[in-house]
Motif scaffolding. Structure first.
Motif, PDB file in Angstrom:
ATOM      1  N   UNK A   5       0.850  -1.182   0.000  1.00 18.82           N
ATOM      2  CA  UNK A   5       0.000   0.000   0.000  1.00 18.82           C
ATOM      3  C   UNK A   5       0.891   1.238   0.000  1.00 18.82           C
ATOM      4  N   UNK A   6       0.604   2.163  -0.911  1.00 20.70           N
ATOM      5  CA  UNK A   6       1.268   3.460  -0.942  1.00 20.70           C
ATOM      6  C   UNK A   6       0.355   4.452  -0.230  1.00 20.70           C
ATOM      7  N   UNK A   7       0.797   4.947   0.922  1.00 16.40           N
ATOM      8  CA  UNK A   7       0.021   5.866   1.755  1.00 16.40           C
ATOM      9  C   UNK A   7       0.538   7.275   1.516  1.00 16.40           C
ATOM     10  N   UNK A   8      -0.367   8.168   1.060  1.00 17.09           N
ATOM     11  CA  UNK A   8       0.017   9.530   0.711  1.00 17.09           C
ATOM     12  C   UNK A   8      -0.766  10.510   1.589  1.00 17.09           C
ATOM     13  N   UNK A   9      -0.030  11.227   2.437  1.00 18.61           N
ATOM     14  CA  UNK A   9      -0.655  12.203   3.334  1.00 18.61           C
ATOM     15  C   UNK A   9       0.419  13.189   3.753  1.00 18.61           C
ATOM     16  N   UNK A  13       2.029  12.292  11.175  1.00 14.21           N
ATOM     17  CA  UNK A  13       1.378  11.485  12.205  1.00 14.21           C
ATOM     18  C   UNK A  13       0.338  10.553  11.574  1.00 14.21           C
ATOM     19  N   UNK A  14      -0.446  11.079  10.652  1.00 18.18           N
ATOM     20  CA  UNK A  14      -1.463  10.257   9.978  1.00 18.18           C
ATOM     21  C   UNK A  14      -0.790   9.166   9.132  1.00 18.18           C
ATOM     22  N   UNK A  15       0.268   9.538   8.406  1.00 17.62           N
ATOM     23  CA  UNK A  15       1.006   8.526   7.612  1.00 17.62           C
ATOM     24  C   UNK A  15       1.481   7.390   8.508  1.00 17.62           C
ATOM     25  N   UNK A  16       2.041   7.744   9.657  1.00 14.85           N
ATOM     26  CA  UNK A  16       2.561   6.726  10.575  1.00 14.85           C
ATOM     27  C   UNK A  16       1.424   5.892  11.177  1.00 14.85           C
ATOM     28  N   UNK A  30       4.478   1.766   1.975  1.00  8.49           N
ATOM     29  CA  UNK A  30       5.409   2.792   1.524  1.00  8.49           C
ATOM     30  C   UNK A  30       4.654   4.108   1.661  1.00  8.49           C
ATOM     31  N   UNK A  31       5.344   5.181   2.084  1.00 13.43           N
ATOM     32  CA  UNK A  31       4.648   6.449   2.289  1.00 13.43           C
ATOM     33  C   UNK A  31       5.202   7.546   1.386  1.00 13.43           C
ATOM     34  N   UNK A  32       4.348   8.536   1.136  1.00 11.49           N
ATOM     35  CA  UNK A  32       4.724   9.738   0.390  1.00 11.49           C
ATOM     36  C   UNK A  32       4.027  10.919   1.052  1.00 11.49           C
ATOM     37  N   UNK A  33       4.667  12.095   0.995  1.00 13.83           N
ATOM     38  CA  UNK A  33       4.164  13.271   1.705  1.00 13.83           C
ATOM     39  C   UNK A  33       3.136  14.083   0.916  1.00 13.83           C
ATOM     40  N   UNK A  34       3.045  13.888  -0.399  1.00 13.34           N
ATOM     41  CA  UNK A  34       2.048  14.615  -1.200  1.00 13.34           C
ATOM     42  C   UNK A  34       1.898  13.941  -2.555  1.00 13.34           C
ATOM     43  N   UNK A  35       1.002  14.491  -3.381  1.00  7.42           N
ATOM     44  CA  UNK A  35       0.723  13.900  -4.677  1.00  7.42           C
ATOM     45  C   UNK A  35       1.906  13.880  -5.621  1.00  7.42           C
ATOM     46  N   UNK A  36       2.735  14.914  -5.582  1.00 10.17           N
ATOM     47  CA  UNK A  36       3.906  14.956  -6.451  1.00 10.17           C
ATOM     48  C   UNK A  36       4.844  13.800  -6.107  1.00 10.17           C
ATOM     49  N   UNK A  37       5.104  13.604  -4.813  1.00  9.28           N
ATOM     50  CA  UNK A  37       5.967  12.497  -4.393  1.00  9.28           C
ATOM     51  C   UNK A  37       5.329  11.155  -4.758  1.00  9.28           C
ATOM     52  N   UNK A  53      -4.723  11.503   0.920  1.00 11.15           N
ATOM     53  CA  UNK A  53      -5.407  12.567   1.642  1.00 11.15           C
ATOM     54  C   UNK A  53      -5.963  13.518   0.584  1.00 11.15           C
ATOM     55  N   UNK A  54      -7.014  14.232   0.908  1.00 10.97           N
ATOM     56  CA  UNK A  54      -7.594  15.156  -0.067  1.00 10.97           C
ATOM     57  C   UNK A  54      -6.801  16.457  -0.140  1.00 10.97           C
ATOM     58  N   UNK A  55      -6.548  17.080   1.017  1.00  9.02           N
ATOM     59  CA  UNK A  55      -5.881  18.383   1.043  1.00  9.02           C
ATOM     60  C   UNK A  55      -4.389  18.196   1.312  1.00  9.02           C
ATOM     61  N   UNK A  56      -3.580  18.416   0.264  1.00  9.24           N
ATOM     62  CA  UNK A  56      -2.124  18.303   0.387  1.00  9.24           C
ATOM     63  C   UNK A  56      -1.483  19.421  -0.424  1.00  9.24           C
ATOM     64  N   UNK A  57      -0.279  19.837  -0.023  1.00 12.69           N
ATOM     65  CA  UNK A  57       0.419  20.859  -0.808  1.00 12.69           C
ATOM     66  C   UNK A  57       0.893  20.294  -2.144  1.00 12.69           C
ATOM     67  N   UNK A  58       1.222  21.157  -3.045  1.00 11.36           N
ATOM     68  CA  UNK A  58       1.743  20.850  -4.385  1.00 11.36           C
ATOM     69  C   UNK A  58       0.721  20.156  -5.282  1.00 11.36           C
ATOM     70  N   UNK A  59       0.193  19.015  -4.875  1.00 12.86           N
ATOM     71  CA  UNK A  59      -0.788  18.296  -5.689  1.00 12.86           C
ATOM     72  C   UNK A  59      -1.748  17.578  -4.743  1.00 12.86           C
TER      73      UNK A  59
END
Length: 147
Positions: A5-9, A13-16, A30-37, A53-59
């Motif tokens: 699972x790729x978790x994007x947030x 804290x939520x990612x963890x 595997x985690x990513x901090x935003x849509x671009x990542x 997540x719906x609201x993230x910076x960049x994308x």
């Protein structure tokens, strides 16, 4: 292994929280901090599911989901929005159509709800094995009533 699972947030804290709950159930996360990542790593990660997540910076999550759906290499990957109730209002985009995702899960969520959703979308049973004959065209989990 139950799947990847790729978790994007953007909230660490939520990612963890999501990572720990899914790893306890045997999923590789595997985690990513935003849509671009997310878009940068998705091809190398080859996940069985992407949570956004719906609201993230960049994308944001909606535009990330649209890009995943428009790419022939990723359009088959199930996508779930894991976000706050107030953010679901914009999930249909500017034209009000249904979002390009397979499920919506509202924050705050119960860990068991998250695990059930992930198992269903990855087609995995509780023991981690693929479910035989799992239908791909089932109604999405977690949609608000009356959609």
């Amino acid at each position: 292994m139950s799947g990847r699972v790729l978790v994007v947030d953007d909230d660490k804290v939520i990612r963890e929280l999501i990572r720990v709950n899914l790893e306890l159930e045997g999923f590789e996360v595997v985690t990513a901090a935003d849509g671009v990542e997310c878009l940068d790593v998705v091809h190398g990660v080859r996940p069985d599911l992407v949570t956004l997540d719906m609201a993230m910076p960049r994308l944001d999550g909606l535009r990330t989901a649209e890009r995943l759906r428009s790419d022939p290499r990723t359009r088959h990957i199930p996508v779930a929005i894991v976000s706050g109730h107030e953010q679901f209002g914009g999930a249909g985009g500017e034209r009000g159509e249904e979002p390009p995702v397979d499920a919506l899960l509202a924050k705050p969520f119960e860990p068991a709800e998250l695990v059930r959703m992930v198992r269903r979308l990855t087609g995995r049973s509780e023991d981690g094995d693929p479910r035989p004959g799992e239908a791909d065209d089932q109604e999405p989990v977690g949609w608000p009533a009356g959609r």
